[in-house]
Design a protein around this motif. Sequence first.
Motif, PDB file in Angstrom:
ATOM      1  N   ALA B  89     -70.894 -10.202 -69.395  1.00  0.00           N
ATOM      2  CA  ALA B  89     -70.404  -9.001 -68.466  1.00  0.00           C
ATOM      3  C   ALA B  89     -70.881  -7.662 -69.088  1.00  0.00           C
ATOM      4  O   ALA B  89     -71.472  -6.751 -68.659  1.00  0.00           O
ATOM      5  CB  ALA B  89     -68.798  -8.968 -68.389  1.00  0.00           C
ATOM      6  N   ILE B  90     -70.793  -7.834 -70.668  1.00  0.00           N
ATOM      7  CA  ILE B  90     -71.452  -6.443 -71.281  1.00  0.00           C
ATOM      8  C   ILE B  90     -72.892  -6.287 -70.835  1.00  0.00           C
ATOM      9  O   ILE B  90     -73.466  -5.173 -70.743  1.00  0.00           O
ATOM     10  CB  ILE B  90     -71.051  -6.424 -72.768  1.00  0.00           C
ATOM     11  CG1 ILE B  90     -69.581  -6.570 -72.996  1.00  0.00           C
ATOM     12  CG2 ILE B  90     -71.689  -5.389 -73.696  1.00  0.00           C
ATOM     13  CD1 ILE B  90     -68.938  -6.791 -74.584  1.00  0.00           C
ATOM     14  N   GLN B  92     -74.744  -7.422 -68.682  1.00  0.00           N
ATOM     15  CA  GLN B  92     -75.175  -6.938 -67.286  1.00  0.00           C
ATOM     16  C   GLN B  92     -74.379  -5.858 -66.821  1.00  0.00           C
ATOM     17  O   GLN B  92     -74.765  -5.535 -65.484  1.00  0.00           O
ATOM     18  CB  GLN B  92     -74.686  -8.446 -66.308  1.00  0.00           C
ATOM     19  CG  GLN B  92     -75.465  -9.436 -66.800  1.00  0.00           C
ATOM     20  CD  GLN B  92     -75.337 -10.830 -66.158  1.00  0.00           C
ATOM     21  OE1 GLN B  92     -74.255 -10.886 -65.692  1.00  0.00           O
ATOM     22  NE2 GLN B  92     -76.371 -11.251 -65.703  1.00  0.00           N
ATOM     23  N   SER B  93     -73.514  -5.051 -67.690  1.00  0.00           N
ATOM     24  CA  SER B  93     -72.934  -4.131 -66.866  1.00  0.00           C
ATOM     25  C   SER B  93     -73.749  -2.945 -66.563  1.00  0.00           C
ATOM     26  O   SER B  93     -74.807  -2.573 -67.284  1.00  0.00           O
ATOM     27  CB  SER B  93     -71.900  -3.335 -68.003  1.00  0.00           C
ATOM     28  OG  SER B  93     -71.637  -2.257 -67.735  1.00  0.00           O
ATOM     29  N   TRP B  97     -71.157   0.373 -71.694  1.00  0.00           N
ATOM     30  CA  TRP B  97     -69.957  -0.157 -72.011  1.00  0.00           C
ATOM     31  C   TRP B  97     -69.352   0.531 -72.845  1.00  0.00           C
ATOM     32  O   TRP B  97     -70.043   0.954 -74.108  1.00  0.00           O
ATOM     33  CB  TRP B  97     -70.249  -1.547 -72.468  1.00  0.00           C
ATOM     34  CG  TRP B  97     -69.360  -2.350 -73.116  1.00  0.00           C
ATOM     35  CD1 TRP B  97     -69.208  -2.499 -74.507  1.00  0.00           C
ATOM     36  CD2 TRP B  97     -68.105  -3.268 -72.597  1.00  0.00           C
ATOM     37  NE1 TRP B  97     -68.120  -3.336 -74.603  1.00  0.00           N
ATOM     38  CE2 TRP B  97     -67.456  -3.527 -73.580  1.00  0.00           C
ATOM     39  CE3 TRP B  97     -67.750  -3.078 -71.112  1.00  0.00           C
ATOM     40  CZ2 TRP B  97     -66.316  -4.182 -73.477  1.00  0.00           C
ATOM     41  CZ3 TRP B  97     -66.605  -3.866 -71.221  1.00  0.00           C
ATOM     42  CH2 TRP B  97     -65.911  -4.424 -72.005  1.00  0.00           C
ATOM     43  N   ALA B 106     -76.732   0.740 -71.133  1.00  0.00           N
ATOM     44  CA  ALA B 106     -76.320  -0.166 -70.014  1.00  0.00           C
ATOM     45  C   ALA B 106     -77.648  -0.996 -69.623  1.00  0.00           C
ATOM     46  O   ALA B 106     -78.691  -0.387 -69.063  1.00  0.00           O
ATOM     47  CB  ALA B 106     -76.028   0.586 -68.711  1.00  0.00           C
ATOM     48  N   GLU B 108     -78.152  -4.101 -67.961  1.00  0.00           N
ATOM     49  CA  GLU B 108     -78.293  -4.602 -66.569  1.00  0.00           C
ATOM     50  C   GLU B 108     -79.272  -5.922 -66.710  1.00  0.00           C
ATOM     51  O   GLU B 108     -79.941  -5.894 -65.798  1.00  0.00           O
ATOM     52  CB  GLU B 108     -78.716  -3.679 -65.390  1.00  0.00           C
ATOM     53  CG  GLU B 108     -77.877  -2.471 -65.283  1.00  0.00           C
ATOM     54  CD  GLU B 108     -78.381  -1.493 -64.284  1.00  0.00           C
ATOM     55  OE1 GLU B 108     -78.079  -1.906 -63.164  1.00  0.00           O
ATOM     56  OE2 GLU B 108     -78.943  -0.334 -64.529  1.00  0.00           O
TER      57      GLU B 108
END
Lengths: 455, 146
Positions: B89-90, B92-93, B97, B106, B108
Amino acid sequence: MKYQSQKIAYWFFALCMLLFSLQIVYGFIMGFARIGMDGLHDFIPFNTARAVHTNLLVVWLLAGFMGAAYYIIPEEAQREIVSVKWAYIQLISLAVVGVAAITGYHFNIWEGRKFLEIPRELDYLVVVNVLLFLGLILATLFKSKRQTTTAMVLTMGLVFAALLYLPGMIWFDSQVTDSFFRWWVVHLWVEGVWELIMGGILAFLLIKLTGVDREVIEKWLYVIVGLTFLSGILGTGHHYYYIGVNKIWLVVGGIFSALEPLAFLAMALFAVYMYRKGERNHPNKIALFWTVGASIVSFIGAGLLGFAHTLPQTNLYTHGTLVTAMHGHYAFWGAYVMIVLAIISYAMPNLTGRKRHDNTNGHLAFWLSNIGMLGMVTALGVAGVVQVYLERRLGMDFMVAQEEVKIHFVVMLLCATMFATGIGMYIYEFIKYGRPTDEALKVPAVEEDNKVLVH
Amino acid sequence: MLSKSQARAFFLGGTVVTFLIFIGLTIYSLAPSNDQTNHENITEQVVKGKHIWETNNCMGCHSIMGEGGYYAPELTKVIDRRGEPLIKAILQSPVPWAPNGRKMVAYEMSDEDAEAMIEYLKWIGEIDLNGFDRIVSPLARERMKD
Ligand code: HEM
Ligand code: HEM
Ligand SMILES: [Fe+2]
């Protein structure tokens, strides 16, 4: 100034001043980010600022060493550099490669290997540039009838530094092997061949400033660089304790790196002793302060503060914490920044014919920057010890411990302001009074004047 | 008293001898029989992860095996400490973060890239670090006690 081609040094030193000031700007960006003021994050995130800060440092120090060589070699070899035109081409290409690399870091173009972030494509240009530089220096020495130990040690340091850059260019699939050979560049530079360069510059300055017999100075120079390699090569092991290679390095690295401070101690004793023994009363007090200062502060920053975390039992806890950053700042400052500022302070009055030897501004620059740096290093050290205790001993979460040490970065920034003021004064002096003149060729160097007085 | 040529002999001799020992030890510690890294587990994905690690200069903020910046957490045992889903998740944020105020870039990342990154970090987490892993990961330390 005796030789026309020594003027090349001026432009290398000017590049130093420019890149040094930028380095400090990026240092402030990181310092502020650490106290929560990271407004620039979208454009200059911390990793960009860090890569720029450390790479600028390395590039400008190399420019300083090259400038020092262009100043020292003609005088030692007693002839002009073989080609002034190519020396300027080398300078410009160095500046272009440096600026291209730094610019790339702002656009995610880099290699993410600490201290060696320059992308490989540019590495090849670095190699060409350094070969050109070495070619000019070696050709000059070759064509000269006079080969001094000082010139040899300086040149040897520069040649080895170039060779050692190569292992850092090989690609490995394994992070561990990658890291292993990265240290061949980083460690063997700062705790090996760069010490030869420092020793060479130091010996040159001591010969000029103290008037002690060359044979005596050069004999001790051999002892110093002997101690350097004897301890420093196997001392590389202090980076191999905890990166996934054999335990043998805990023993070898521990013992030999613990001996490394001896070379720096020898350098400090050497400078202080020669200064006392010298009967020449050289008027360039500012150069003398930077020269003797470099030898003493490098012993503290590299020798003592390096020793403080080099034993495997200690390093197990301090490895990769702000304790390392504390040592990194003071070691680079004492050994390499100060020696480059020393040779610049010595060379400028000779290049310009202006006797800026003992002015208040120059002394203030010395003291403000030194006291500022000591304050920064103390703040980093306190932060580092607290971090080690909270995070590594008590098992506190990384970011929770970082909150606790935030206050020390406020102190660090205050000291950094003092530091930057000192450096600002140094650079002001350089810009205002630094431009070389051809009249300076006619002014005999102070040493020649003095010889008549002393002997 | 020491002469200049003796001093030179000390310099040259010491350099040659220690350098040879250094090369010997390098060969010894990189020999496959002394491997502590599970070299055979370096899959294509791990290599890809290393590539992503480098091209984004993650080491500019984080440290790994104790090497890198000191701005963000040590990542040697991070999968162990935080678990795969959170790490993914981090990575892909779409927004930086920043659970404690300090921001990460970020990235992504695509599924594929994020998974390669995780494989790389897993491989790192298995390396025998001569005891350092216990110091940087309280979890690993707890396990050692049991
Ligand atoms: C002028 C000489 C020196 C300079 C410029 C210097 C600079 C540095 C720098 C920048 C680092 C951080 C490297 C990284 O983590 O990537 C470092 C690490 C280290 N230095 Fe030095 N150093 C010098 C001399 C010494 C000496 C003489 C010793 C030992 C007596 C020493 C012991 C260490 C140790 C043990 C580390 C590893 C810290 C860790 O595990 O995180 N250094 N040095
Ligand atoms: C205004 C002055 C300066 C400030 C505010 C500053 C600040 C910083 C900060 C915040 C870091 C990053 C530490 C981290 O990863 O968290 C850093 C790294 C570093 N700086 Fe500076 N700096 C300054 C001047 C200098 C100078 C003059 C030198 C050279 C003598 C220097 C050499 C280094 C080195 C070698 C590192 C890498 C250290 C390591 O990785 O262990 N800095 N600096
Ligand atoms: Fe080292």
